[in-house]
Design an enzyme around this catalytic site. Structure first.
Site, PDB file in Angstrom:
ATOM      1  N   GLY A 140     -13.810   6.254   5.437  1.00 19.45           N
ATOM      2  CA  GLY A 140     -12.840   7.363   5.273  1.00 19.45           C
ATOM      3  C   GLY A 140     -12.750   8.218   6.648  1.00 19.45           C
ATOM      4  N   ASP A 141     -11.649   8.881   7.100  1.00 20.16           N
ATOM      5  CA  ASP A 141     -11.327   9.553   7.789  1.00 20.16           C
ATOM      6  C   ASP A 141     -11.070  11.086   7.737  1.00 20.16           C
ATOM      7  OD1 ASP A 141     -11.870   7.797  10.079  1.00 20.16           O
ATOM      8  OD2 ASP A 141      -9.947   6.793   9.879  1.00 20.16           O
TER       9      ASP A 141
ATOM     10  N   HIS B  66      -7.988   3.205  -3.797  1.00 17.69           N
ATOM     11  CA  HIS B  66      -8.880   3.546  -2.396  1.00 17.69           C
ATOM     12  C   HIS B  66      -9.901   4.589  -2.811  1.00 17.69           C
ATOM     13  CE1 HIS B  66      -5.883   1.680   0.783  1.00 17.69           C
ATOM     14  NE2 HIS B  66      -5.612   1.060  -0.423  1.00 17.69           N
TER      15      HIS B  66
ATOM     16  N   GLN C 294      -6.985  -3.388   9.172  1.00 16.69           N
ATOM     17  CA  GLN C 294      -6.229  -2.487   9.993  1.00 16.69           C
ATOM     18  C   GLN C 294      -4.969  -3.103  10.460  1.00 16.69           C
ATOM     19  OE1 GLN C 294      -4.794   0.357   9.935  1.00 16.69           O
ATOM     20  NE2 GLN C 294      -6.815   1.462  10.230  1.00 16.69           N
TER      21      GLN C 294
ATOM     22  N   THR D 142      -3.943   4.982  -1.319  1.00 13.19           N
ATOM     23  CA  THR D 142      -4.921   5.321  -0.565  1.00 13.19           C
ATOM     24  C   THR D 142      -5.533   6.943  -1.138  1.00 13.19           C
ATOM     25  OG1 THR D 142      -3.391   7.002   0.953  1.00 13.19           O
ATOM     26  CG2 THR D 142      -3.675   4.626   1.579  1.00 13.19           C
ATOM     27  N   TYR D 143      -6.785   7.207  -0.368  1.00 10.74           N
ATOM     28  CA  TYR D 143      -7.448   8.428  -0.983  1.00 10.74           C
ATOM     29  C   TYR D 143      -7.549   9.252   0.159  1.00 10.74           C
ATOM     30  CZ  TYR D 143     -11.321  10.516  -3.536  1.00 10.74           C
ATOM     31  OH  TYR D 143     -12.110  11.618  -4.111  1.00 10.74           O
TER      32      TYR D 143
ATOM     33  N   ALA E 110      -9.160  11.460   2.482  1.00  8.17           N
ATOM     34  CA  ALA E 110     -10.509  12.032   2.568  1.00  8.17           C
ATOM     35  C   ALA E 110     -10.734  13.422   2.910  1.00  8.17           C
ATOM     36  CB  ALA E 110     -10.976  11.203   3.755  1.00  8.17           C
TER      37      ALA E 110
ATOM     38  N   HIS F  84     -13.460  -1.140  15.231  1.00 13.81           N
ATOM     39  CA  HIS F  84     -13.308   0.408  14.695  1.00 13.81           C
ATOM     40  C   HIS F  84     -13.631   1.176  16.123  1.00 13.81           C
ATOM     41  CE1 HIS F  84     -14.309   4.159  13.038  1.00 13.81           C
ATOM     42  NE2 HIS F  84     -13.656   3.697  12.069  1.00 13.81           N
TER      43      HIS F  84
ATOM     44  N   GLU G  14       0.966  -1.323  -0.137  1.00  8.87           N
ATOM     45  CA  GLU G  14      -0.032  -0.042  -0.004  1.00  8.87           C
ATOM     46  C   GLU G  14       0.842   1.189   0.018  1.00  8.87           C
ATOM     47  OE1 GLU G  14      -3.471   0.229   2.622  1.00  8.87           O
ATOM     48  OE2 GLU G  14      -2.967   2.016   3.201  1.00  8.87           O
TER      49      GLU G  14
HETATM   50  C1  LIG Z   1      -7.091  -1.506   4.474  1.00 11.74           C
HETATM   51  C2  LIG Z   1      -7.484  -0.032   4.934  1.00 11.74           C
HETATM   52  C3  LIG Z   1      -7.258   1.131   4.052  1.00 11.74           C
HETATM   53  C4  LIG Z   1      -7.678   2.355   4.371  1.00 11.74           C
HETATM   54  N1  LIG Z   1      -7.533   3.370   3.352  1.00 11.74           N
HETATM   55  C5  LIG Z   1      -7.834   4.544   3.947  1.00 11.74           C
HETATM   56  C6  LIG Z   1      -7.973   5.419   2.690  1.00 11.74           C
HETATM   57  O1  LIG Z   1      -7.554   5.616   1.525  1.00 11.74           O
HETATM   58  N2  LIG Z   1      -8.411   6.701   3.102  1.00 11.74           N
HETATM   59  C7  LIG Z   1      -8.874   7.076   4.329  1.00 11.74           C
HETATM   60  O2  LIG Z   1      -9.501   8.363   4.553  1.00 11.74           O
HETATM   61  N3  LIG Z   1      -9.118   6.210   5.139  1.00 11.74           N
HETATM   62  C8  LIG Z   1      -8.587   5.005   5.076  1.00 11.74           C
HETATM   63  N4  LIG Z   1      -8.688   3.951   5.938  1.00 11.74           N
HETATM   64  C9  LIG Z   1      -9.475   4.142   7.329  1.00 11.74           C
HETATM   65  C10 LIG Z   1     -10.776   4.258   7.269  1.00 11.74           C
HETATM   66  O3  LIG Z   1     -11.435   5.214   6.339  1.00 11.74           O
HETATM   67  C11 LIG Z   1     -11.464   4.549   8.673  1.00 11.74           C
HETATM   68  O4  LIG Z   1     -11.071   3.472   9.264  1.00 11.74           O
HETATM   69  C12 LIG Z   1     -12.994   4.620   8.646  1.00 11.74           C
HETATM   70  O5  LIG Z   1     -12.979   5.661   9.869  1.00 11.74           O
HETATM   71  C13 LIG Z   1     -13.867   3.643   8.609  1.00 11.74           C
HETATM   72  O6  LIG Z   1     -13.519   3.094   7.209  1.00 11.74           O
HETATM   73  P1  LIG Z   1     -14.477   1.874   7.144  1.00 11.74           P
HETATM   74  O7  LIG Z   1     -14.508   1.710   5.749  1.00 11.74           O
HETATM   75  O8  LIG Z   1     -14.171   0.605   7.943  1.00 11.74           O
HETATM   76  O9  LIG Z   1     -16.065   2.361   7.386  1.00 11.74           O
HETATM   77  P2  LIG Z   1     -17.351   1.911   7.621  1.00 11.74           P
HETATM   78  O10 LIG Z   1     -17.528   0.286   7.121  1.00 11.74           O
HETATM   79  O11 LIG Z   1     -18.254   2.651   7.044  1.00 11.74           O
HETATM   80  O12 LIG Z   1     -17.699   1.664   9.122  1.00 11.74           O
HETATM   81  C14 LIG Z   1     -17.572   2.680  10.041  1.00 11.74           C
HETATM   82  C15 LIG Z   1     -18.126   2.586  11.226  1.00 11.74           C
HETATM   83  O13 LIG Z   1     -19.548   2.438  11.193  1.00 11.74           O
HETATM   84  C16 LIG Z   1     -20.038   0.950  11.648  1.00 11.74           C
HETATM   85  N5  LIG Z   1     -21.164   0.519  10.605  1.00 11.74           N
HETATM   86  C17 LIG Z   1     -20.877   0.295   9.268  1.00 11.74           C
HETATM   87  N6  LIG Z   1     -21.947  -0.085   8.616  1.00 11.74           N
HETATM   88  C18 LIG Z   1     -22.902   0.499   9.660  1.00 11.74           C
HETATM   89  C19 LIG Z   1     -24.557   0.454   9.502  1.00 11.74           C
HETATM   90  N7  LIG Z   1     -25.181   0.036   8.273  1.00 11.74           N
HETATM   91  N8  LIG Z   1     -25.039   1.072  10.722  1.00 11.74           N
HETATM   92  C20 LIG Z   1     -24.523   1.228  11.615  1.00 11.74           C
HETATM   93  N9  LIG Z   1     -23.009   1.257  11.973  1.00 11.74           N
HETATM   94  C21 LIG Z   1     -22.426   0.745  10.659  1.00 11.74           C
HETATM   95  C22 LIG Z   1     -18.855   0.094  11.620  1.00 11.74           C
HETATM   96  O14 LIG Z   1     -19.008  -1.069  12.564  1.00 11.74           O
HETATM   97  C23 LIG Z   1     -17.712   1.174  11.884  1.00 11.74           C
HETATM   98  O15 LIG Z   1     -17.681   1.289  13.533  1.00 11.74           O
HETATM   99  C24 LIG Z   1      -8.244   2.608   5.686  1.00 11.74           C
HETATM  100  C25 LIG Z   1      -8.472   1.553   6.713  1.00 11.74           C
HETATM  101  C26 LIG Z   1      -7.943   0.358   6.243  1.00 11.74           C
HETATM  102  C27 LIG Z   1      -8.295  -0.813   7.116  1.00 11.74           C
END
Ligand SMILES: Cc1cc2nc3c(=O)[nH]c(=O)nc-3n(C[C@H](O)[C@H](O)[C@H](O)COP(=O)(O)OP(=O)(O)OC[C@H]3O[C@@H](n4cnc5c(N)ncnc54)[C@H](O)[C@@H]3O)c2cc1C
Length: 288
Positions: A108-109, A77, A174, A48-49, A51, A148, A17
């Site tokens: 995204g964060d 991403h 993660q 990565t992207y 956010a 998370h 990555e």
């Molecule tokens: C391999 C990897 C690559 C990454 N790359 C990037 C990147 O390129 N750019 C960036 O900005 N960040 C990146 N991140 C970080 C990621 O964006 C953050 O961890 C973000 O806060 C959560 O992303 P997620 O896709 O898990 O979110 P989601 O899947 O949307 O989940 C977020 C939270 O909501 C909860 N949730 C999910 N669906 C629901 C629902 N329907 N109802 C209620 N709760 C729900 C989940 O349990 C979790 O607590 C990466 C993380 C990893 C592990």
């Protein structure tokens, strides 16, 4: 081009990555890392992207450049936050037109100090569906072995991770330092009826300050045993680097021995640690 779902169906995958650089010097580091890591024959590489927005266009350019000018299979991403649905569709369609076949769908964060508008999509699972509607992509999602940080409970995060992975092709985790977190995640997803590949993310602890900061941000435990090992040699950066690489190699071996379908390396746009771990694990081009 190759779809990651097809690569995973053939056997173990070893992926790297990268992130889009912000400065000319950082750009040079990325170029060098790509050139030095390509000969290892990664199964695919991802970019990565941002956010927050400032490097979003760079992600597109780097991913397309990797596709056109290297032998590596790229994955872009993409994050929901601060985007309208129409903007996301535009990004996805541009990737499709450029021949990109793999996207990692993320929540995204966004940086806390930027006053960005809320996104139209709330969770990454919605982005998985949107990507599928707009092209024949292989789609991955993120998984959080130590749940998370915003999840109310471990169980709710496991539940939602299982829901989104059921709609995607694979997950990448993660980083973490204790293999038990990973195996527990995989078990829990299986108990929810989902057994798609979950690739563990490996981050070598080669700098004490940055690993502490990143662990706090991601909600990953920075275990006492590792902190003690690193602090014992903290006056010698080379020795810290060596401890980080050795421990990551041991973790990688434990994960592979326990049945992980491959490893995903967080390179931080540098080649030496990833190369050292890769070679330490006895991995070769073609990898499986
Ligand atoms: C391999 C990897 C690559 C990454 N790359 C990037 C990147 O390129 N750019 C960036 O900005 N960040 C990146 N991140 C970080 C990621 O964006 C953050 O961890 C973000 O806060 C959560 O992303 P997620 O896709 O898990 O979110 P989601 O899947 O949307 O989940 C977020 C939270 O909501 C909860 N949730 C999910 N669906 C629901 C629902 N329907 N109802 C209620 N709760 C729900 C989940 O349990 C979790 O607590 C990466 C993380 C990893 C592990």
């Amino acid at each position: 081009m190759t779809k990651i779902a097809e690569i995973l169906a053939r056997g173990r995958s070893f992926s790297f990555e990268f992130f889009p650089p912000r400065t000319e010097k950082a750009e040079e580091n990325l170029r060098q890392a790509l050139v030095e890591l390509e000969p290892l024959g990664p199964s695919y590489v991802s970019v990565t992207y941002g956010a927050g927005g400032s490097t979003r266009e760079r992600t597109h350019d780097i991913v397309v450049d990797i596709l056109r000018n290297t032998s590596m299979t790229p994955m872009a991403h993409l994050t929901c936050c601060a985007h309208t649905r129409a903007e996301l569709v535009e990004v996805i369609e541009r990737y499709r037109e450029a021949g990109i076949e793999n996207i990692l769908a993320l929540g995204g964060d966004p940086p806390a100090d930027l006053d960005l508008p809320p996104g139209e999509l709330h969770y990454s699972a919605e982005l998985v569906d949107l990507i599928r509607e707009h092209g024949d992509f292989s789609v991955g999602v993120a998984a959080h072995p130590e749940p998370h940080p915003k999840s109310p409970t471990r169980e709710s995060d496991r539940y939602w991770t299982a829901q989104k992975l059921a709609r995607a092709d694979f997950a990448i985790t993660q980083f973490f330092f204790d293999a038990r977190h990973y195996f527990e995640l995989v078990e829990s997803l299986r108990s929810h009826g989902v057994d798609k590949p979950v690739l563990p993310g490996i981050m070598p602890a080669t700098s004490i300050s940055s690993i502490k900061r990143m662990s706090e941000l991601q909600g990953s435990e920075f275990p006492t045993w590792l902190a003690e090992k690193l602090h014992a040699v903290e006056d010698d950066p080379d020795a810290v680097w060596r401890v980080g690489v050795d421990e990551a190699t041991k973790l990688g071996q434990e994960l592979l021995d326990g049945g992980a379908p491959g490893l995903h390396f967080y390179t931080l746009n540098r080649s030496p640690a990833t190369r050292e771990i890769f070679i330490g694990l006895g991995l070769r081009q073609g990898a499986a």
